[in-house]
Design a protein around this motif. Sequence first.
Motif, PDB file in Angstrom:
ATOM      1  N   ALA A  15       0.818  -1.220   0.000  1.00 54.37           N
ATOM      2  CA  ALA A  15       0.000   0.000   0.000  1.00 54.37           C
ATOM      3  C   ALA A  15       0.847   1.263   0.000  1.00 54.37           C
ATOM      4  O   ALA A  15       0.403   2.312  -0.464  1.00 54.37           O
ATOM      5  N   MET A  16       2.071   1.208   0.540  1.00 58.46           N
ATOM      6  CA  MET A  16       2.935   2.388   0.637  1.00 58.46           C
ATOM      7  C   MET A  16       2.176   3.567   1.252  1.00 58.46           C
ATOM      8  O   MET A  16       2.058   4.641   0.654  1.00 58.46           O
ATOM      9  N   GLU A  17       1.652   3.341   2.457  1.00 60.99           N
ATOM     10  CA  GLU A  17       0.892   4.392   3.147  1.00 60.99           C
ATOM     11  C   GLU A  17       1.841   5.550   3.459  1.00 60.99           C
ATOM     12  O   GLU A  17       2.830   5.370   4.158  1.00 60.99           O
TER      13      GLU A  17
ATOM     14  N   ARG B  25      -1.993  10.917   4.551  1.00 65.79           N
ATOM     15  CA  ARG B  25      -3.437  10.799   4.367  1.00 65.79           C
ATOM     16  C   ARG B  25      -4.150  10.775   5.712  1.00 65.79           C
ATOM     17  O   ARG B  25      -3.587  10.391   6.728  1.00 65.79           O
TER      18      ARG B  25
ATOM     19  N   LEU C  45      13.719   4.234  -0.701  1.00 62.63           N
ATOM     20  CA  LEU C  45      12.385   4.679  -1.087  1.00 62.63           C
ATOM     21  C   LEU C  45      11.841   5.654  -0.049  1.00 62.63           C
ATOM     22  O   LEU C  45      12.037   5.469   1.147  1.00 62.63           O
ATOM     23  N   GLU C  46      11.150   6.680  -0.518  1.00 64.41           N
ATOM     24  CA  GLU C  46      10.471   7.635   0.361  1.00 64.41           C
ATOM     25  C   GLU C  46       8.973   7.479   0.139  1.00 64.41           C
ATOM     26  O   GLU C  46       8.544   6.781  -0.778  1.00 64.41           O
TER      27      GLU C  46
ATOM     28  N   ALA D 125       6.973   9.142  -1.338  1.00 65.48           N
ATOM     29  CA  ALA D 125       6.497   9.604  -2.638  1.00 65.48           C
ATOM     30  C   ALA D 125       6.551   8.520  -3.708  1.00 65.48           C
ATOM     31  O   ALA D 125       6.212   8.767  -4.863  1.00 65.48           O
ATOM     32  N   ILE D 126       6.978   7.311  -3.355  1.00 64.09           N
ATOM     33  CA  ILE D 126       6.920   6.209  -4.319  1.00 64.09           C
ATOM     34  C   ILE D 126       5.495   5.644  -4.308  1.00 64.09           C
ATOM     35  O   ILE D 126       4.889   5.463  -3.257  1.00 64.09           O
ATOM     36  N   SER D 127       4.982   5.359  -5.506  1.00 63.93           N
ATOM     37  CA  SER D 127       3.591   4.954  -5.649  1.00 63.93           C
ATOM     38  C   SER D 127       3.288   3.623  -4.966  1.00 63.93           C
ATOM     39  O   SER D 127       4.192   2.817  -4.721  1.00 63.93           O
ATOM     40  N   THR D 128       2.006   3.398  -4.732  1.00 64.01           N
ATOM     41  CA  THR D 128       1.520   2.095  -4.296  1.00 64.01           C
ATOM     42  C   THR D 128       2.046   1.021  -5.249  1.00 64.01           C
ATOM     43  O   THR D 128       2.133   1.246  -6.451  1.00 64.01           O
TER      44      THR D 128
ATOM     45  N   TYR E 166       7.312  -0.142  -8.286  1.00 60.93           N
ATOM     46  CA  TYR E 166       7.782  -0.764  -9.520  1.00 60.93           C
ATOM     47  C   TYR E 166       9.161  -0.226  -9.848  1.00 60.93           C
ATOM     48  O   TYR E 166       9.375   0.975  -9.762  1.00 60.93           O
ATOM     49  N   PHE E 167      10.066  -1.118 -10.191  1.00 59.52           N
ATOM     50  CA  PHE E 167      11.389  -0.684 -10.617  1.00 59.52           C
ATOM     51  C   PHE E 167      11.816  -1.451 -11.856  1.00 59.52           C
ATOM     52  O   PHE E 167      11.545  -2.644 -11.984  1.00 59.52           O
TER      53      PHE E 167
END
Lengths: 138, 109
Positions: B30-32, B36, B66-67, B69-72, B75-76
């Motif tokens: 989820a990369m909360e 939010r 990763l911070e 600001a990396i999307s849910t 992907y790399f």
Amino acid sequence: MKLTRRHTLMMAFGSAVAALLPVRAFAALEDDIAAFTGGANVGSEGITLIAPEIAENGNTVPIEVIAPGATAIIVFASGNPVPAVATFNFGPLAASQSAVTRIRLAGTQDVVAIARMPDGTFVQTSQEVKVTIGGCGG
Amino acid sequence: MAEDVKPRVRVPGKATAGEAITIKTLISHAMESGQRKNGDGNLIPRSIINRFTCAFNGATVIDVTLEPAISTNPYFEFQAIVPETGTFEFTWYDDDGDVYTDTQNITVS
């Protein structure tokens, strides 16, 4: 509505805060960049940032950074609440110093990429991305 | 905490020695972001994957910090050199201390 002394003071305070906010966000980015470069001069050749001009959804904006020969590339989103996005450190088996990922952008802003070269110099590039729907919740 | 975290990696099955190959990785998370708010107006605490590494036979290919600001579902996509037959090891480090790993073998002819 009568303009009382209290109202005037509150309005003055509000506008002062509003004026300060962008400056503070900008300062955070400057601090982050300085933490990475150590205050060294930053050139502009030898780094490429590929990002869409217009991103409809700020939740997933595909970006690609390429900096041949770099040891590390750091990416910032200047208009996000937290400017740092990612740091890519390349090892001896990296075939090219490039990476593709997807990032969140809070709104229309400049995306900044800075690469550290093996000789200790730094190069920087940036691109503006227009965001239709921001991606930081709210 | 993070449930159903599933790494997915795409590596070619074989290559020639010294060839540059493209690797694609995706992990469901989820990369909360910690920015939010939930329905009650309280901040949802940050819970992200903060580091991703890829190594081949123990030698680093890429090490990413990763911070939020990396999307849910981070992907790399990146490129690696394969000097010999061996194994790619992929590791993701979660904020909550979990470590997710995946390995892929590649044959060099």
